[in-house]
Structures are given as structure tokens and as C-alpha cells.
Motif scaffolding. Structure first.
Motif: not given
Length: 162
Positions: A53-54, A44-48, A71-72, A80-82
């Protein structure tokens, strides 16, 4: 990662190029190992964006609270996403960034080990040593002399226990 690889040729030959290569090698090896398996999973774009950023020193040094803030999403959703997309925990990702940066700083030789530990975001020296040794198979103190004796870049990165 492709952009980082292209930057290698822009670095002057010698120590600076070698240090840059060593700093990106763990990420490259990780992507080589898991990249093919990940192609069917669209991140997902938010995770990318979060991963990008990290990767900045000021963010990974602050650790998980900064990651959650950027991340928000909830910590559970982040975990879970990671796991789903990167097959890592957020903490493992942060530690990987911190340890890679610490190795880069050690090779530069401008800071002492204790300062590097804290600069990278570790608040516990023995935990820093533990994670470093798990990653590079040698202590931070042994790392630079061992790496200077190594003859190949791959050997330098994760197999310094010769």
C-alpha cells in the motif's frame, strides 16, 4: 518484485522501458543485497500489505501519518517491525519510495524540480536535495544530464557522480 521485472519486457523499447527499469532498480538492488538474509524471517501479512500500500504514490506522498493509519499499529510496533523484517526505519522506506519516484519524474521531464519535490511528499526543498544527493550522488538538477551521458543502467541509477 518478479511481477515488476516481467513488466520490463511489456514496455516499449527505448526511453519508456529505460525509465521503468530505473524506477524499480533501487528496490531490486535492495532485495538483492538483503533478500538472502531475509528468507529466514517471514514477514507478517499485515506488514507485507502495508509495504504494498505504501508503494502507491498517494500513500508515500502523505508519509508516516498515512503509514500509521494504514498499519493500525502503534508507531513503536511499526518501527520495531520495520527494523526486524526490513532492516529499515519507516521513514527510510518512505524516503526511498519518494526519491525513486522523484527520479522517475525527473527523467520524464514534464515537471520542474520544485513541483516534483512537493509531488513526492517532501515539504522541505533542502531536505529533498539532501536525500536525493545521498541516494544518487548528484543533485536533482544534475541527475538528468548525467544519466543521459551514462552508458549502463546500473551506472545511471546510483553512481551519477562521474
Amino acid at each position: 518484485m518478479a511481477e515488476k521485472l516481467l513488466l520490463i519486457n511489456k514496455k516499449p523499447k527505448g526511453q519508456e522501458r529505460r525509465q521503468y527499469f530505473l524506477s524499480i532498480l533501487p528496490e531490486l538492488l535492495y532485495q538483492m543485497k538483503f533478500g538472502c538474509e531475509q528468507q529466514d524471517k517471514i514477514i507478517p501479512p499485515w506488514l507485507s500489505s502495508l509495504v504494498e500500500e505504501m508503494s502507491k504514490t498517494e500513500n508515500f506522498a502523505e508519509g508516516l501519518p498515512k503509514m500509521l493509519d494504514l498499519s493500525g499499529v502503534s508507531q513503536e510496533h511499526l518501527n520495531r517491525s520495520f527494523k526486524k523484517y526490513l532492516e529499515l526505519t519507516p521513514t527510510a522506506f518512505i524516503n526511498m519510495k519518494r526519491i525513486d519516484y522523484s527520479a522517475e519524474l525527473l527523467l520524464e521531464g514534464k515537471e520542474n524540480i520544485l513541483d516534483i519535490c512537493y509531488m513526492c511528499g517532501f515539504n522541505n526543498v533542502s531536505y529533498f536535495y539532501q536525500i536525493f544527493k545521498e541516494t544518487y550522488h548528484c543533485t536533482p538538477k544534475q541527475f538528468v544530464p548525467l544519466c543521459s551521458r551514462c552508458t549502463t543502467s546500473a551506472h545511471k541509477n546510483r553512481m551519477c557522480n562521474s
